[in-house]
Design a protein around this motif. Structure first.
Motif, PDB file in Angstrom:
ATOM      1  N   SER A 343      37.970  36.655  48.690  1.00 48.58           N
ATOM      2  CA  SER A 343      37.150  35.434  48.769  1.00 48.58           C
ATOM      3  C   SER A 343      35.690  35.723  48.439  1.00 48.58           C
ATOM      4  CB  SER A 343      37.257  34.826  50.174  1.00 48.58           C
ATOM      5  OG  SER A 343      38.575  34.416  50.446  1.00 48.58           O
ATOM      6  N   LEU A 344      35.195  36.876  48.931  1.00 52.28           N
ATOM      7  CA  LEU A 344      33.808  37.264  48.657  1.00 52.28           C
ATOM      8  C   LEU A 344      33.586  37.468  47.163  1.00 52.28           C
ATOM      9  CD1 LEU A 344      31.038  38.098  49.802  1.00 52.28           C
ATOM     10  CD2 LEU A 344      31.935  40.425  50.018  1.00 52.28           C
ATOM     11  N   ARG A 345      34.503  38.161  46.538  1.00 48.61           N
ATOM     12  CA  ARG A 345      34.382  38.400  45.091  1.00 48.61           C
ATOM     13  C   ARG A 345      34.492  37.096  44.293  1.00 48.61           C
ATOM     14  NH1 ARG A 345      34.298  43.354  43.059  1.00 48.61           N
ATOM     15  NH2 ARG A 345      34.649  45.140  44.429  1.00 48.61           N
ATOM     16  N   ASP A 346      35.396  36.208  44.728  1.00 51.12           N
ATOM     17  CA  ASP A 346      35.548  34.925  44.036  1.00 51.12           C
ATOM     18  C   ASP A 346      34.267  34.106  44.121  1.00 51.12           C
ATOM     19  OD1 ASP A 346      38.120  35.556  43.348  1.00 51.12           O
ATOM     20  OD2 ASP A 346      39.081  34.353  44.933  1.00 51.12           O
ATOM     21  N   ALA A 347      33.652  34.100  45.311  1.00 51.74           N
ATOM     22  CA  ALA A 347      32.405  33.345  45.483  1.00 51.74           C
ATOM     23  C   ALA A 347      31.295  33.926  44.613  1.00 51.74           C
ATOM     24  CB  ALA A 347      31.983  33.364  46.953  1.00 51.74           C
ATOM     25  N   ALA A 348      31.203  35.254  44.576  1.00 47.36           N
ATOM     26  CA  ALA A 348      30.177  35.904  43.753  1.00 47.36           C
ATOM     27  C   ALA A 348      30.415  35.619  42.265  1.00 47.36           C
ATOM     28  CB  ALA A 348      30.181  37.409  44.004  1.00 47.36           C
TER      29      ALA A 348
END
Length: 420
Positions: A343-348
């Motif tokens: 999720s963190l990578r997707d948001a970034a």
């Protein structure tokens, strides 16, 4: 979702109980499908051997697997529960490593269990019930088993079930070379027994199997012959020694058939070994005066004679397993962070793509590239830092703890500061 092992083995349950919960190979696919479809179980594998029946599974409701096992075999809770064990995560991993390494076997250090575990994995893969967690567990189990066997003396001086059967036969008959031997089945255990008995050069060696062709392949290796299972009633009186190990759900040799054989032999003794679970030979046969019937549990007492020389290796093996359990549990712990990391990578990535599009539009309008790039970097930095900055400023009672977490995440140091 956590990892568990549910089962019973030769340490916790007698043969009469073990044979009630055995899974035949042809029914494992159906059983696995039934468990994962009807219960809140996400991954599962079944290991069913002469000495154990175990279910390795991943779930949030471990009791569901216990109830399924009872229902599947049509057993009441009070009939089976006293013999069952359920191991949670760490214990389940340790148990799997010990089983693969032969430390939990009736014959300490025996290598056959490793092949049986690999077969359990293959069946689970075919059934579509072997997920990432169990796949990793079994791969680690096989690696640990290899390390234990190659760096310790756990496999030294093994007295196998097959060798024990020969030793018991020698107590009944002065010379195995004078006897006629019948093997019922053509699997791995019968193969091992045939090798040990053939080394004594018996008078005759015959293999009875449901598929004559497969029986003939085994018999040819030892200079023997093969017959159909249907011929047992007629041919049984000819044999002095009978060794049986099939996957039949019902006994192959009943009391009536053996009584007729003993009568035809004029009460000459017959030595019989039943290595199957469930048993191939009816229990009542063992009560006959002229029959010496031994089960797999009986052979365990003979096997213990070679145990002392391998006990010293157990300490070394357990140390290896303890270390490898910690390694696996660390991997398992990281599995829980995977969704958050994704999720963190997707948001970034969404923020990056949005700012790239904004910068490209500015360049298309003819704005100066250096200024666009500077603006792009500021906007991207602000987007990345907005959430943690807001969380820090809004933190109340746990402010110190939160600050420590942020410092660790971004590799900050007390002396770090922004120059004015």
């Amino acid at each position: 979702m956590a990892l568990f092992t549910l089962g019973l083995n030769h340490h916790t349950a007698p043969l009469a109980v073990r044979e009630q919960v055995a899974f035949h190979v042809e029914r494992v696919h159906q059983a696995l499908g039934d468990l994962t479809r009807c219960k809140p179980v996400h991954e599962a594998a079944i290991l069913s051997t002469c000495n154990r029946t175990e279910v390795y599974f991943a779930t949030d409701v471990p009791e569901a697997a216990t109830q399924w096992l009872l229902d599947y075999h049509h057993l009441a809770r009070h009939e089976l529960e006293p013999y069952l064990y359920t191991y949670p995560e760490r214990d389940a991993v340790r148990h799997a490593f010990r089983v693969a390494s032969g430390l939990d076997s009736m014959v300490l250090g025996e290598p056959q269990i490793l092949g049986q575990m690999k077969e359990a994995v293959r069946l689970a893969e075919e059934a579509g019930t072997l997920g990432t967690t169990l796949h990793k567990l079994f791969q680690h189990s096989f690696a640990v088993a290899k390390e234990v066997r190659s760096t310790t003396a756990i496999g030294a001086n093994i007295v196998s079930m097959a060798a024990a059967a020969v030793r018991l036969a020698e107590r009944i008959f002065e010379r195995i070379a004078d006897q006629k031997i019948l093997f019922i089945g053509a699997g791995e255990m019968i193969d091992l027994c045939a090798r040990h008995f053939a080394a004594q050069h018996p008078k005759q060696l015959v293999v009875a199997n449901r598929t004559v062709e497969r029986g003939l392949v085994l018999a040819d290796r030892f200079g023997g012959t093969a017959i159909k299972l249907e011929e047992l009633g007629e041919r049984l009186p000819q044999f002095d020694i009978v060794v049986s190990c099939t996957a039949s759900p019902l006994p192959i040799l009943g009391l009536g058939m053996v009584e007729r054989a003993i009568k035809a032999r004029r009460h000459r003794p017959m030595f019989m070994v039943d290595l199957a679970v469930p048993r191939d030979i009816e229990v009542e046969v063992g009560e006959m005066d002229d029959v010496f019937l031994y089960t797999i549990d009986d052979l365990a007492q003979v096997v213990e004679s070679g145990l002392e020389s391998r006990q010293a290796a157990v300490v070394d093996a357990e140390a290896i397993i303890a270390e490898r359990v910690d390694v696996f549990l660390r991997w398992l712990a990281t599995r829980g962070t995977v969704p958050v990391i994704r999720s963190l990578r997707d948001a970034a990535e969404r923020a990056r793509r949005h700012e790239v599009e904004h910068a490209l539009k500015s360049l298309a309008k003819g704005e100066e590239p250096a200024r666009v790039l500077e603006h792009f970097s500021h906007r991207l930095t602000n987007k990345f830092l907005h959430a943690p900055t807001q969380a820090l400023t809004q933190a109340d009672a746990d402010r110190d703890q939160f600050q420590a977490i942020v410092s660790r995440l971004f590799h900050l140091h007390p002396e770090s500061r922004v120059d004015e």
